[in-house]
Design an enzyme around this catalytic site. Structure first.
Site, PDB file in Angstrom:
ATOM      1  N   SER A 125       0.714  -1.245   0.025  1.00  0.00           N
ATOM      2  CA  SER A 125      -0.091   0.045   0.080  1.00  0.00           C
ATOM      3  C   SER A 125       0.859   1.088   0.223  1.00  0.00           C
ATOM      4  O   SER A 125       0.339   2.139  -0.166  1.00  0.00           O
ATOM      5  CB  SER A 125      -1.029  -0.117   0.941  1.00  0.00           C
ATOM      6  OG  SER A 125      -0.139  -0.065   2.357  1.00  0.00           O
ATOM      7  N   HIS A 146      -2.862  -3.513  -5.767  1.00  0.00           N
ATOM      8  CA  HIS A 146      -3.303  -3.103  -4.358  1.00  0.00           C
ATOM      9  C   HIS A 146      -4.569  -3.201  -4.478  1.00  0.00           C
ATOM     10  O   HIS A 146      -5.420  -2.335  -4.749  1.00  0.00           O
ATOM     11  CB  HIS A 146      -2.772  -1.670  -4.072  1.00  0.00           C
ATOM     12  CG  HIS A 146      -3.074  -1.231  -2.681  1.00  0.00           C
ATOM     13  ND1 HIS A 146      -3.540   0.155  -2.527  1.00  0.00           N
ATOM     14  CD2 HIS A 146      -3.053  -1.764  -1.597  1.00  0.00           C
ATOM     15  CE1 HIS A 146      -3.538   0.410  -1.461  1.00  0.00           C
ATOM     16  NE2 HIS A 146      -3.610  -0.812  -0.622  1.00  0.00           N
ATOM     17  N   GLU A 158      -5.832  -1.061  -7.082  1.00  0.00           N
ATOM     18  CA  GLU A 158      -4.733  -0.072  -7.816  1.00  0.00           C
ATOM     19  C   GLU A 158      -4.027  -0.756  -8.508  1.00  0.00           C
ATOM     20  O   GLU A 158      -3.158  -1.537  -7.832  1.00  0.00           O
ATOM     21  CB  GLU A 158      -4.238   0.996  -6.756  1.00  0.00           C
ATOM     22  CG  GLU A 158      -5.014   1.893  -6.245  1.00  0.00           C
ATOM     23  CD  GLU A 158      -4.334   2.664  -5.093  1.00  0.00           C
ATOM     24  OE1 GLU A 158      -4.791   3.849  -5.091  1.00  0.00           O
ATOM     25  OE2 GLU A 158      -3.409   2.261  -4.346  1.00  0.00           O
ATOM     26  N   ASN A 196      -3.997   6.506  -0.812  1.00  0.00           N
ATOM     27  CA  ASN A 196      -3.250   7.024   0.388  1.00  0.00           C
ATOM     28  C   ASN A 196      -2.612   8.565   0.260  1.00  0.00           C
ATOM     29  O   ASN A 196      -2.216   9.085   1.186  1.00  0.00           O
ATOM     30  CB  ASN A 196      -2.120   5.963   0.818  1.00  0.00           C
ATOM     31  CG  ASN A 196      -2.590   4.880   1.487  1.00  0.00           C
ATOM     32  OD1 ASN A 196      -3.715   5.073   2.300  1.00  0.00           O
ATOM     33  ND2 ASN A 196      -2.418   3.781   1.417  1.00  0.00           N
TER      34      ASN A 196
END
Length: 509
Positions: A125, A146, A158, A196
């Site tokens: 991540s 991900h 992702e 993120n």
């Protein structure tokens, strides 16, 4: 390498039998692949397979999954005791500890085991895919895949390209993720990837507002839920994630971008980590989860009478919604044209939607001492709560008249200290700015940025689509006013947003 999805007949390997690895294994098995799950811990892979089979049976028992499909997927799951048993896999997905050296060592081993056309993927991540792939003989076949937790339920994946990743590998993984029933988005390997990175302001602006004393965490959470439409407020979300995890991700992104102030970690959150107040898992974070502890409530202005003189001004979304709400509550009001952007008048008070200036600054600029600001709402017609702030020079009677107008429209009002940009407007502007900058830097497309934030963290609207609805020029103005107030590079405007504000469109790519 084939750019179509991997055939369901081809085996998939998963390394790491924790929650993420086990969930990914279930996803691949449901898509038809024979799945081999490996973990270094004794019996961990077997226990994970048993757990996934039980979950599948439970879903079938509740009618949420076809019984035959569940049984077939269970049969396709197997635990292996040696890494070498992944030799025939067409794709191996790593879901082990978030440590660069451990991932590099694993992939060096896998490279010697799997066939030359097998694909390698990391569920990391936050770690650079370029760095993970660097020691490999064929780094071009490694990419990021991900998933989001829980992998069987979350739609987003992702698909991340490192510097050496071959384009056809990304194409194959994109097609494979779609075949597995997921919504994949392309991202370049940069700190935080899409989700993120773009999510950082959701926590950062709330933390700053709380640290400045603008409102309590419970009030800020309520405003972002009830006015902003977010599923969870930032403080309750950080408590759920764990402050050690959330603070580490923020710190990692901050370091990854060479201490860019836009990602500056919060001293308030650092204090919680140092105290061991990590959130729900420790019984205490921003909130107290111990037995008998009372959950704090949002601050709301006490009930006030409606003003004697009440007018709604102009035809902005906020003004239209106020008029409709007042009418629905049987409150008479005058309809006036808008002067200088005002949305309402209540006795001596004048109300505006925030533009990023503090109420006191805007009052001084307009020579209107009795000025109140209201916040952005996802839907002014439906929001049960709204933030407001009064200029420092506002007379108490005028302030109460303005709050009474909002209450007469059926709104619970949280009166904040005079914070520039208030809560929802400031947060959405910063989310949109970060998404725009990710697009500007080639991390992802605008459409993928919005899809990632809606599917990965359940935002009520993609931040770029939301910014278009507000008006990109208005969002740019909010950011410019925040930058002027704080004098910090944290609020600098992305060149992509600057440019898009000229046309009002950013989602055309």
């Amino acid at each position: 390498m084939n750019m179509a999805a991997l055939s369901a007949l081809q085996p998939v390997g998963v390394v790491g039998a924790g929650a993420m690895g086990a969930g990914i294994a279930q996803v691949a098995a449901l898509a038809g692949h024979p799945v081999r799950l490996f973990d270094l811990r004794a019996d961990a892979a077997r226990q994970a397979v048993d757990s996934q089979r039980a979950q599948l049976a439970q879903l079938a028992g509740k009618g949420r999954l076809d019984a035959a499909l569940a049984e077939a997927a269970s049969a396709r799951l197997s635990a292996v005791s040696e890494l070498a048993e992944l030799a025939g896999c067409a794709l191996v997905i790593e879901a082990i500890v978030e440590q660069l050296e451990a991932k590099q060592a694993l992939f060096r081993q896998l490279e010697a085991i799997v066939g030359e056309h097998a694909l390698l993927a990391s569920n990391t991540s936050s770690i650079s895919l370029t760095a993970i792939a660097a020691p490999l003989t064929r780094p071009q076949r490694l990419a990021g895949l991900h998933f989001f937790n829980p992998a069987p339920r979350m739609a987003l994946v992702e698909v991340i390209a490192g510097l050496a990743t071959a384009p056809e590998v990304i194409d194959t993984l994109m097609a494979t993720a779609r075949a597995w029933g997921k919504t994949p988005v392309r991202a370049k390997s940069t700190p935080g990837f899409i989700v993120n990175r773009v999510a950082r302001p959701y926590y950062a602006e709330a933390l700053r507002l709380a640290q400045e004393g603008a409102a309590s965490p419970a009030t800020l959470d309520a405003l972002l839920r009830e006015a902003g439409g977010f599923r969870m407020g930032p403080f309750e979300l950080m408590d759920m994630i764990g402050h050690d995890v959330n603070f580490a991700v923020t710190s990692s992104v901050w370091r990854g971008y060479f201490h860019d102030p836009r990602f500056l970690p919060s001293l308030m959150q650092q204090d919680l980590v140092e105290a061991g107040f990590l959130g729900r898992k420790r019984g205490r974070g921003f909130y107290d989860y111990r037995d008998g502890a009372a959950m704090p409530q949002a601050d709301s202005a006490p009930p006030l009478p409606p003003p004697a003189q009440l007018a709604v001004c102009g035809d902005s979304p906020a003004a239209r919604a106020l008029a409709a709400r007042l009418h629905a509550h049987g409150v008479a009001f005058a309809a006036l044209p808008s002067v200088d952007g005002r949305v309402a008048q209540a006795d001596d008070a004048v109300l505006f939607v925030t533009d990023g200036r503090s109420a006191s600054q805007r009052a001084a600029d307009l020579a209107l001492p009795n000025l109140l600001l209201i916040d952005l709402a996802l839907d002014y017609h439906l929001a049960p709560r709204l933030a407001a702030a009064a200029a420092d020079g506002c007379a108490p009677a005028a302030r109460d008249a303005g709050l009474g107008l909002l209450q007469a429209a059926g709104l619970a009002v949280s009166l904040l200290d005079d914070a520039p940009g208030l809560v929802v407007m400031r947060t959405v502007a910063m989310l949109a700015n970060e998404a725009a900058d990710a697009v500007h830097q080639g991390v992802c497309s605008a459409a993928d940025a919005d899809a990632a934030m809606q599917l990965g963290v359940n935002y009520p609207r993609g931040p770029l689509a939301w910014a278009e609805q507000i008006g990109l020029a208005q969002v740019r103005q909010v950011l410019a006013h925040l930058a002027a107030c704080y004098g910090e590079d944290r609020y600098r405007i992305s060149p992509r947003l600057q440019r898009a504000a000229l046309t009002g469109r950013i989602l055309h790519d």
